[in-house]
Design a protein around this motif. Structure first.
Motif, PDB file in Angstrom:
ATOM      1  N   UNK A  56     -24.699  72.671 116.244  1.00 18.76           N
ATOM      2  CA  UNK A  56     -23.693  71.974 115.452  1.00 18.76           C
ATOM      3  C   UNK A  56     -22.289  72.249 115.952  1.00 18.76           C
ATOM      4  N   UNK A  57     -22.045  73.495 116.378  1.00 17.69           N
ATOM      5  CA  UNK A  57     -20.723  73.846 116.918  1.00 17.69           C
ATOM      6  C   UNK A  57     -20.445  73.089 118.211  1.00 17.69           C
ATOM      7  N   UNK A  58     -21.442  73.051 119.092  1.00 18.39           N
ATOM      8  CA  UNK A  58     -21.262  72.370 120.381  1.00 18.39           C
ATOM      9  C   UNK A  58     -21.081  70.867 120.173  1.00 18.39           C
ATOM     10  N   UNK A  94     -17.930  68.371 121.146  1.00 22.90           N
ATOM     11  CA  UNK A  94     -18.076  67.149 121.943  1.00 22.90           C
ATOM     12  C   UNK A  94     -17.455  65.955 121.217  1.00 22.90           C
ATOM     13  N   UNK A  95     -17.696  65.871 119.895  1.00 26.38           N
ATOM     14  CA  UNK A  95     -17.208  64.742 119.105  1.00 26.38           C
ATOM     15  C   UNK A  95     -15.738  64.883 118.710  1.00 26.38           C
ATOM     16  N   UNK A  96     -15.174  66.048 118.945  1.00 23.90           N
ATOM     17  CA  UNK A  96     -13.774  66.256 118.619  1.00 23.90           C
ATOM     18  C   UNK A  96     -13.494  66.427 117.144  1.00 23.90           C
ATOM     19  N   UNK A  97     -14.486  66.919 116.394  1.00 18.98           N
ATOM     20  CA  UNK A  97     -14.303  67.172 114.963  1.00 18.98           C
ATOM     21  C   UNK A  97     -14.218  68.677 114.735  1.00 18.98           C
ATOM     22  N   UNK A 143     -14.972  72.438 114.123  1.00 26.79           N
ATOM     23  CA  UNK A 143     -16.212  73.166 114.380  1.00 26.79           C
ATOM     24  C   UNK A 143     -16.914  73.563 113.090  1.00 26.79           C
ATOM     25  N   UNK A 144     -16.132  73.784 112.038  1.00 27.01           N
ATOM     26  CA  UNK A 144     -16.713  74.198 110.765  1.00 27.01           C
ATOM     27  C   UNK A 144     -17.658  73.131 110.211  1.00 27.01           C
ATOM     28  N   UNK A 145     -17.312  71.854 110.437  1.00 24.94           N
ATOM     29  CA  UNK A 145     -18.152  70.758 109.943  1.00 24.94           C
ATOM     30  C   UNK A 145     -19.483  70.747 110.686  1.00 24.94           C
ATOM     31  N   UNK A 146     -19.438  70.887 111.996  1.00 23.48           N
ATOM     32  CA  UNK A 146     -20.672  70.909 112.784  1.00 23.48           C
ATOM     33  C   UNK A 146     -21.543  72.101 112.447  1.00 23.48           C
ATOM     34  N   UNK A 147     -20.918  73.262 112.255  1.00 19.74           N
ATOM     35  CA  UNK A 147     -21.679  74.472 111.938  1.00 19.74           C
ATOM     36  C   UNK A 147     -22.370  74.344 110.582  1.00 19.74           C
ATOM     37  N   UNK A 148     -21.632  73.833 109.592  1.00 21.28           N
ATOM     38  CA  UNK A 148     -22.212  73.679 108.256  1.00 21.28           C
ATOM     39  C   UNK A 148     -23.340  72.652 108.263  1.00 21.28           C
ATOM     40  N   UNK A 149     -23.139  71.531 108.956  1.00 23.62           N
ATOM     41  CA  UNK A 149     -24.173  70.494 109.018  1.00 23.62           C
ATOM     42  C   UNK A 149     -25.437  71.017 109.686  1.00 23.62           C
ATOM     43  N   UNK A 150     -25.282  71.779 110.766  1.00 28.97           N
ATOM     44  CA  UNK A 150     -26.449  72.322 111.462  1.00 28.97           C
ATOM     45  C   UNK A 150     -27.167  73.350 110.600  1.00 28.97           C
ATOM     46  N   UNK A 151     -26.409  74.181 109.896  1.00 33.31           N
ATOM     47  CA  UNK A 151     -27.022  75.180 109.027  1.00 33.31           C
ATOM     48  C   UNK A 151     -27.832  74.551 107.912  1.00 33.31           C
ATOM     49  N   UNK A 152     -27.284  73.526 107.272  1.00 33.16           N
ATOM     50  CA  UNK A 152     -28.003  72.838 106.204  1.00 33.16           C
ATOM     51  C   UNK A 152     -29.212  72.078 106.748  1.00 33.16           C
ATOM     52  N   UNK A 153     -29.076  71.509 107.950  1.00 34.22           N
ATOM     53  CA  UNK A 153     -30.219  70.820 108.572  1.00 34.22           C
ATOM     54  C   UNK A 153     -31.374  71.781 108.800  1.00 34.22           C
ATOM     55  N   UNK A 154     -31.065  72.964 109.280  1.00 32.00           N
ATOM     56  CA  UNK A 154     -32.089  73.982 109.497  1.00 32.00           C
ATOM     57  C   UNK A 154     -32.760  74.370 108.186  1.00 32.00           C
ATOM     58  N   UNK A 155     -31.950  74.612 107.156  1.00 31.34           N
ATOM     59  CA  UNK A 155     -32.497  75.032 105.870  1.00 31.34           C
ATOM     60  C   UNK A 155     -33.371  73.946 105.250  1.00 31.34           C
TER      61      UNK A 155
END
Length: 283
Positions: free
Chosen positions: A56-58, A62-65, A67-79
């Motif tokens: 999510x961070x990477x 890449x998308x230029x948003x 990093x906190x948004x990508x990290x949170x989205x990836x964490x919730x996706x995993x859960x």
């Protein structure tokens, strides 16, 4: 006077002041959350989510948003993926978590090496407490206050849900909201600790304080504030000692927490044996 000046030297530097500040910020939510994770047996879930935020961070980079948004989205996706797979297959939840988090962590590494970024992988994995920037302090502070506030207000509901979900549902509590609320708090807390201890060492802050407090006290209410005090003390001491040891603060903090766990475990063993001897004498 010279010795006192030497002992106070770390507090004179701005980067050390920021390190102490973020330590105090993230110590509270990680300690509170660790009590619920230990009680619920979700240690591996914390490990899974902390590793799974890397892709999510990477992707966010890449998308230029942010990093906190990508990290949170990836964490919730995993859960959420872990919950869905464990509910719809014969495979046990811990096995599913191992597969999901290792897969997402591997995806994150592949994405990172395939894209040119200015972000240092070491800082993402192990944190960069001595290089914390003002916006990271604000992010950690806001998330920490939000998570800690919710956990303190609703700790009785989560306690009942951790012990007996069926009883919690019979009592009129919204079990699904409690379940996914705890997962959301976990993901947010990991995002808050990213700049402090990174992905890999975050699991130490999410498990060790609760485990130590669990060995020291019997009441859950007491367990919460004992975990906070121990975690904050370990983080401040680890950050302070790292200055003189010329080591990274995050690993130093984890080593202190590990030492505290060993001491607490040894104390519990001694008390258990002493109680057993008294029972034999009076039996």
């Amino acid at each position: 006077m010279m010795e006192l000046e030497a002992l106070l030297l770390p507090f004179r530097f701005a980067f050390m002041q920021n390190a102490f500040l973020i330590s105090m910020m993230v110590a509270v939510p990680t300690a509170l959350l660790s009590c619920f994770l230990v009680l619920k047996g979700w240690a591996l879930m914390g490990d899974a989510v902390s590793h799974a935020v890397l892709p999510g961070i990477v992707l966010a980079y890449i998308l230029g948003i942010p990093l906190i948004i990508g990290a949170f989205a990836a964490g919730m996706t995993c859960a959420l993926a872990t919950g869905y797979l464990s509910s719809n297959s014969r495979v046990k939840e811990d096995t599913v978590m191992g597969v999901v988090f290792s897969g997402m962590f591997g995806l994150g590494i592949v994405l990172y090496v395939s894209v040119e970024t200015n972000a240092h992988l070491d800082h993402i994995l192990f944190g960069n407490m001595l290089g914390v920037e003002p916006h990271e302090l604000w992010t950690a502070g806001i998330i920490s206050a939000l998570v800690a506030g919710v956990l303190v207000l609703k700790w009785r509901d989560w306690l009942l849900h951790s012990f007996d979900p069926a009883q919690a549902q019979a009592s009129g509590l919204w079990v699904n909201a409690l379940h996914y609320g705890l997962l959301t708090a976990l993901s947010l807390t990991i995002v808050a600790t990213l700049s402090a201890v990174g992905l890999i060492l975050a699991i130490g802050l999410l498990i060790a304080p609760g485990a130590i407090a669990f060995l020291l006290v019997r009441q859950f209410r007491t367990m919460l504030w004992v975990a906070v005090i121990l975690n904050m003390g370990a983080m401040l001491l680890g950050t302070y000692l790292s200055f003189f040891l010329d080591s990274a603060p995050a690993p130093t903090i984890i080593l202190i927490l590990t030492a505290l766990f060993i001491v607490a475990f040894a104390r519990r063993q001694v008390l258990t044996r002493r109680a057993s001897r008294l029972r034999v004498r009076h039996g």
